[in-house]
Motif scaffolding. Structure first.
Motif, PDB file in Angstrom:
ATOM      1  N   PHE A  87       2.929  22.821  -3.131  1.00 25.75           N
ATOM      2  CA  PHE A  87       3.923  23.726  -3.712  1.00 25.75           C
ATOM      3  C   PHE A  87       3.631  23.973  -5.191  1.00 25.75           C
ATOM      4  O   PHE A  87       3.826  25.088  -5.688  1.00 25.75           O
ATOM      5  CB  PHE A  87       5.330  23.157  -3.527  1.00 25.75           C
ATOM      6  N   LYS A  88       3.163  22.948  -5.888  1.00 21.97           N
ATOM      7  CA  LYS A  88       2.791  23.131  -7.290  1.00 21.97           C
ATOM      8  C   LYS A  88       1.624  24.108  -7.403  1.00 21.97           C
ATOM      9  O   LYS A  88       1.585  24.945  -8.315  1.00 21.97           O
ATOM     10  CB  LYS A  88       2.405  21.781  -7.905  1.00 21.97           C
ATOM     11  N   LYS A  89       0.677  24.023  -6.470  1.00 21.17           N
ATOM     12  CA  LYS A  89      -0.470  24.932  -6.458  1.00 21.17           C
ATOM     13  C   LYS A  89      -0.010  26.375  -6.271  1.00 21.17           C
ATOM     14  O   LYS A  89      -0.613  27.307  -6.818  1.00 21.17           O
ATOM     15  CB  LYS A  89      -1.417  24.534  -5.314  1.00 21.17           C
ATOM     16  N   ASN A  90       1.073  26.558  -5.522  1.00 24.82           N
ATOM     17  CA  ASN A  90       1.608  27.901  -5.289  1.00 24.82           C
ATOM     18  C   ASN A  90       2.700  28.287  -6.291  1.00 24.82           C
ATOM     19  O   ASN A  90       3.438  29.236  -6.071  1.00 24.82           O
ATOM     20  CB  ASN A  90       2.149  27.981  -3.856  1.00 24.82           C
ATOM     21  N   LYS A  91       2.788  27.495  -7.362  1.00 23.40           N
ATOM     22  CA  LYS A  91       3.633  27.810  -8.527  1.00 23.40           C
ATOM     23  C   LYS A  91       5.127  27.859  -8.215  1.00 23.40           C
ATOM     24  O   LYS A  91       5.876  28.613  -8.848  1.00 23.40           O
ATOM     25  CB  LYS A  91       3.184  29.131  -9.180  1.00 23.40           C
ATOM     26  N   LEU A  92       5.554  27.079  -7.230  1.00 20.18           N
ATOM     27  CA  LEU A  92       6.982  26.966  -6.941  1.00 20.18           C
ATOM     28  C   LEU A  92       7.446  25.564  -7.330  1.00 20.18           C
ATOM     29  O   LEU A  92       6.946  24.568  -6.820  1.00 20.18           O
ATOM     30  CB  LEU A  92       7.259  27.197  -5.459  1.00 20.18           C
ATOM     31  N   ASN A  93       8.381  25.510  -8.258  1.00 21.09           N
ATOM     32  CA  ASN A  93       8.904  24.225  -8.704  1.00 21.09           C
ATOM     33  C   ASN A  93       9.913  23.689  -7.689  1.00 21.09           C
ATOM     34  O   ASN A  93      10.886  24.361  -7.354  1.00 21.09           O
ATOM     35  CB  ASN A  93       9.570  24.372 -10.072  1.00 21.09           C
ATOM     36  N   VAL A  94       9.661  22.503  -7.220  1.00 24.64           N
ATOM     37  CA  VAL A  94      10.551  21.871  -6.251  1.00 24.64           C
ATOM     38  C   VAL A  94      10.792  20.422  -6.668  1.00 24.64           C
ATOM     39  O   VAL A  94       9.938  19.792  -7.289  1.00 24.64           O
ATOM     40  CB  VAL A  94       9.966  21.903  -4.819  1.00 24.64           C
ATOM     41  N   ASP A  95      11.956  19.913  -6.322  1.00 20.77           N
ATOM     42  CA  ASP A  95      12.239  18.487  -6.486  1.00 20.77           C
ATOM     43  C   ASP A  95      12.019  17.806  -5.146  1.00 20.77           C
ATOM     44  O   ASP A  95      12.386  18.351  -4.098  1.00 20.77           O
ATOM     45  CB  ASP A  95      13.691  18.266  -6.930  1.00 20.77           C
ATOM     46  N   PRO A  96      11.437  16.613  -5.145  1.00 22.10           N
ATOM     47  CA  PRO A  96      11.215  15.908  -3.873  1.00 22.10           C
ATOM     48  C   PRO A  96      12.457  15.153  -3.417  1.00 22.10           C
ATOM     49  O   PRO A  96      13.100  14.467  -4.216  1.00 22.10           O
ATOM     50  CB  PRO A  96      10.085  14.930  -4.221  1.00 22.10           C
ATOM     51  N   TYR A  97      12.790  15.305  -2.160  1.00 23.38           N
ATOM     52  CA  TYR A  97      13.847  14.501  -1.563  1.00 23.38           C
ATOM     53  C   TYR A  97      13.152  13.463  -0.693  1.00 23.38           C
ATOM     54  O   TYR A  97      12.629  13.770   0.376  1.00 23.38           O
ATOM     55  CB  TYR A  97      14.802  15.360  -0.734  1.00 23.38           C
ATOM     56  N   THR A 124      11.041  16.173   3.104  1.00 18.84           N
ATOM     57  CA  THR A 124      10.027  15.675   4.023  1.00 18.84           C
ATOM     58  C   THR A 124       9.947  14.166   3.889  1.00 18.84           C
ATOM     59  O   THR A 124      10.631  13.567   3.053  1.00 18.84           O
ATOM     60  CB  THR A 124       8.653  16.324   3.758  1.00 18.84           C
ATOM     61  N   SER A 125       9.120  13.528   4.690  1.00 19.30           N
ATOM     62  CA  SER A 125       9.035  12.067   4.697  1.00 19.30           C
ATOM     63  C   SER A 125       8.357  11.551   3.435  1.00 19.30           C
ATOM     64  O   SER A 125       7.561  12.254   2.805  1.00 19.30           O
ATOM     65  CB  SER A 125       8.267  11.596   5.933  1.00 19.30           C
ATOM     66  N   ASP A 126       8.636  10.297   3.086  1.00 23.20           N
ATOM     67  CA  ASP A 126       8.122   9.732   1.837  1.00 23.20           C
ATOM     68  C   ASP A 126       6.599   9.764   1.765  1.00 23.20           C
ATOM     69  O   ASP A 126       6.030  10.132   0.734  1.00 23.20           O
ATOM     70  CB  ASP A 126       8.640   8.304   1.644  1.00 23.20           C
ATOM     71  N   TYR A 127       5.916   9.399   2.858  1.00 23.65           N
ATOM     72  CA  TYR A 127       4.457   9.357   2.853  1.00 23.65           C
ATOM     73  C   TYR A 127       3.825  10.744   2.689  1.00 23.65           C
ATOM     74  O   TYR A 127       2.683  10.879   2.276  1.00 23.65           O
ATOM     75  CB  TYR A 127       3.938   8.715   4.141  1.00 23.65           C
ATOM     76  N   SER A 162       0.827  -1.214   0.000  1.00 23.04           N
ATOM     77  CA  SER A 162       0.000   0.000   0.000  1.00 23.04           C
ATOM     78  C   SER A 162       0.857   1.257   0.000  1.00 23.04           C
ATOM     79  O   SER A 162       0.583   2.206  -0.751  1.00 23.04           O
ATOM     80  CB  SER A 162      -0.931   0.000   1.220  1.00 23.04           C
ATOM     81  N   SER A 163       1.885   1.292   0.823  1.00 24.41           N
ATOM     82  CA  SER A 163       2.739   2.478   0.906  1.00 24.41           C
ATOM     83  C   SER A 163       3.552   2.664  -0.372  1.00 24.41           C
ATOM     84  O   SER A 163       3.790   3.791  -0.804  1.00 24.41           O
ATOM     85  CB  SER A 163       3.660   2.406   2.124  1.00 24.41           C
ATOM     86  N   ASP A 164       3.974   1.571  -0.995  1.00 24.61           N
ATOM     87  CA  ASP A 164       4.715   1.673  -2.254  1.00 24.61           C
ATOM     88  C   ASP A 164       3.847   2.278  -3.357  1.00 24.61           C
ATOM     89  O   ASP A 164       4.332   3.028  -4.205  1.00 24.61           O
ATOM     90  CB  ASP A 164       5.226   0.300  -2.696  1.00 24.61           C
ATOM     91  N   LEU A 165       2.572   1.947  -3.348  1.00 24.80           N
ATOM     92  CA  LEU A 165       1.646   2.513  -4.336  1.00 24.80           C
ATOM     93  C   LEU A 165       1.390   3.993  -4.059  1.00 24.80           C
ATOM     94  O   LEU A 165       1.192   4.790  -4.983  1.00 24.80           O
ATOM     95  CB  LEU A 165       0.320   1.749  -4.319  1.00 24.80           C
ATOM     96  N   TRP A 166       1.397   4.376  -2.782  1.00 20.83           N
ATOM     97  CA  TRP A 166       1.083   5.750  -2.397  1.00 20.83           C
ATOM     98  C   TRP A 166       2.269   6.691  -2.566  1.00 20.83           C
ATOM     99  O   TRP A 166       2.130   7.796  -3.079  1.00 20.83           O
ATOM    100  CB  TRP A 166       0.610   5.792  -0.941  1.00 20.83           C
ATOM    101  N   ASN A 167       3.431   6.266  -2.159  1.00 19.64           N
ATOM    102  CA  ASN A 167       4.601   7.150  -2.138  1.00 19.64           C
ATOM    103  C   ASN A 167       5.082   7.495  -3.540  1.00 19.64           C
ATOM    104  O   ASN A 167       5.000   6.684  -4.462  1.00 19.64           O
ATOM    105  CB  ASN A 167       5.751   6.498  -1.359  1.00 19.64           C
ATOM    106  N   LEU A 168       5.599   8.717  -3.678  1.00 12.33           N
ATOM    107  CA  LEU A 168       6.167   9.139  -4.947  1.00 12.33           C
ATOM    108  C   LEU A 168       7.480   8.412  -5.200  1.00 12.33           C
ATOM    109  O   LEU A 168       8.180   8.009  -4.271  1.00 12.33           O
ATOM    110  CB  LEU A 168       6.423  10.655  -4.940  1.00 12.33           C
ATOM    111  N   LYS A 169       7.816   8.259  -6.477  1.00 19.37           N
ATOM    112  CA  LYS A 169       9.081   7.635  -6.837  1.00 19.37           C
ATOM    113  C   LYS A 169      10.212   8.659  -6.723  1.00 19.37           C
ATOM    114  O   LYS A 169      10.017   9.851  -6.918  1.00 19.37           O
ATOM    115  CB  LYS A 169       9.026   7.087  -8.270  1.00 19.37           C
ATOM    116  N   GLU A 170      11.389   8.168  -6.408  1.00 20.69           N
ATOM    117  CA  GLU A 170      12.548   9.039  -6.297  1.00 20.69           C
ATOM    118  C   GLU A 170      12.928   9.600  -7.668  1.00 20.69           C
ATOM    119  O   GLU A 170      12.790   8.919  -8.680  1.00 20.69           O
ATOM    120  CB  GLU A 170      13.734   8.275  -5.700  1.00 20.69           C
ATOM    121  N   VAL A 171      13.382  10.836  -7.695  1.00 19.58           N
ATOM    122  CA  VAL A 171      13.813  11.470  -8.939  1.00 19.58           C
ATOM    123  C   VAL A 171      15.310  11.763  -8.856  1.00 19.58           C
ATOM    124  O   VAL A 171      15.884  11.851  -7.767  1.00 19.58           O
ATOM    125  CB  VAL A 171      13.042  12.785  -9.199  1.00 19.58           C
ATOM    126  N   GLU A 172      15.926  11.904 -10.019  1.00 20.97           N
ATOM    127  CA  GLU A 172      17.354  12.215 -10.048  1.00 20.97           C
ATOM    128  C   GLU A 172      17.554  13.667  -9.634  1.00 20.97           C
ATOM    129  O   GLU A 172      16.974  14.582 -10.220  1.00 20.97           O
ATOM    130  CB  GLU A 172      17.914  11.991 -11.450  1.00 20.97           C
TER     131      GLU A 172
END
Length: 250
Positions: free
Chosen positions: A196-206, A184-187, A58-68
């Motif tokens: 952040f996308k709603k507020n028009k700031l481009n961020v990469d997830p860690y 922030t945490s994966d979940y 369930s958590s694997d389906l929910w969490n975002l995938k890591e990006v480079e």
């Protein structure tokens, strides 16, 4: 009002609360078939929510995938929810999300991020402690320069984290498109990234994992009490995401 409602929904999202409610209904049901039905449901729910393998899927389906990640970021945005609600002004205690802070320190020390923005006031209905101030004090004490730490200490939820932090960056950044890393945490990344996308700031997830989920044979058959807590966090996040979507925060 939204802040209070989110806390109520968080309480309801606890699977242990649901399991106990069905069990109590079974104990006090006057009709025999209802008593058996409710107790059986509570037992099946307990098996489901204490199964480590089901939770991992369930958590694997929910969490975002890591990006480079890029070579360097102008800002590392550290979201709150790190210190324990039992902390006092004289005694700061870290909670289960303290790995957010540890990873931020590592990113700064390895020159992956140039400045740290700590976003978060208090995540409690009762506490008057400002989390951003606490964390900044700690970072300064371990040797991170004061001028590289920025405190956003007005936000009380994820949407406000994104809103106030975005406003600060747009107002103060010398670059038209600063590079930002969201820590922030994966979940929590799915909801945070949406805000952040709603507020028009481009961020990469860690992506920071709350806990590495190693699956052994006993995870399939032996109930694990720790998984109940992990489900509580995941369900709280899912409900939060849905409520944010309905409120047009994402």
């Amino acid at each position: 009002m939204f802040f209070i409602l989110s806390k109520i929904l968080g309480f309801i999202a606890d699977p242990l609360v649901v399991i106990v409610c069905f069990f109590v209904l079974g104990l006090f049901s006057k009709r025999k078939y209802r008593r058996r039905k409710h107790i059986l449901i509570s037992f099946l729910l307990l098996l489901f929510f204490s199964n480590g393998y089901i939770h991992k899927l369930s958590s694997d389906l929910w969490n975002l995938k890591e990006v480079e990640l890029q070579e360097e970021y102008d800002y590392g945005i550290l979201l709150g929810g790190i210190i324990s609600l039992n902390s006092t002004k004289k005694d700061m205690k870290f909670g289960y999300s303290s790995n957010r802070l540890l990873n931020t320190i590592k990113l700064y020390k390895t020159n992956k991020i140039n400045k740290i923005i700590i976003s978060g006031a208090s995540g409690s209905l009762q506490s008057e402690l400002i989390e951003a101030d606490f964390l900044k004090k700690y970072l300064v004490e371990i040797g991170i320069p004061n001028y590289d730490i920025i405190c956003e200490k007005n936000s009380q939820n994820t949407y406000q984290n994104a809103l106030f932090t975005s406003n600060y960056i747009f107002k103060n950044s010398k670059k038209p498109s600063p590079k930002c890393l969201l820590i922030t945490s994966d979940y929590h990344q799915r909801r945070a990234m949406g805000c952040f996308k709603k507020n028009k700031l481009n961020v990469d997830p860690y992506i920071i994992k709350l806990e590495e989920k190693h699956i052994y044979w006993e995870s399939f058959v032996i109930p694990q009490s720790s998984v109940l807590f992990q489900w509580r966090i995941l369900l709280h996040e899912m409900i939060g995401y849905i409520s944010y979507k309905a409120s047009n925060y994402i």
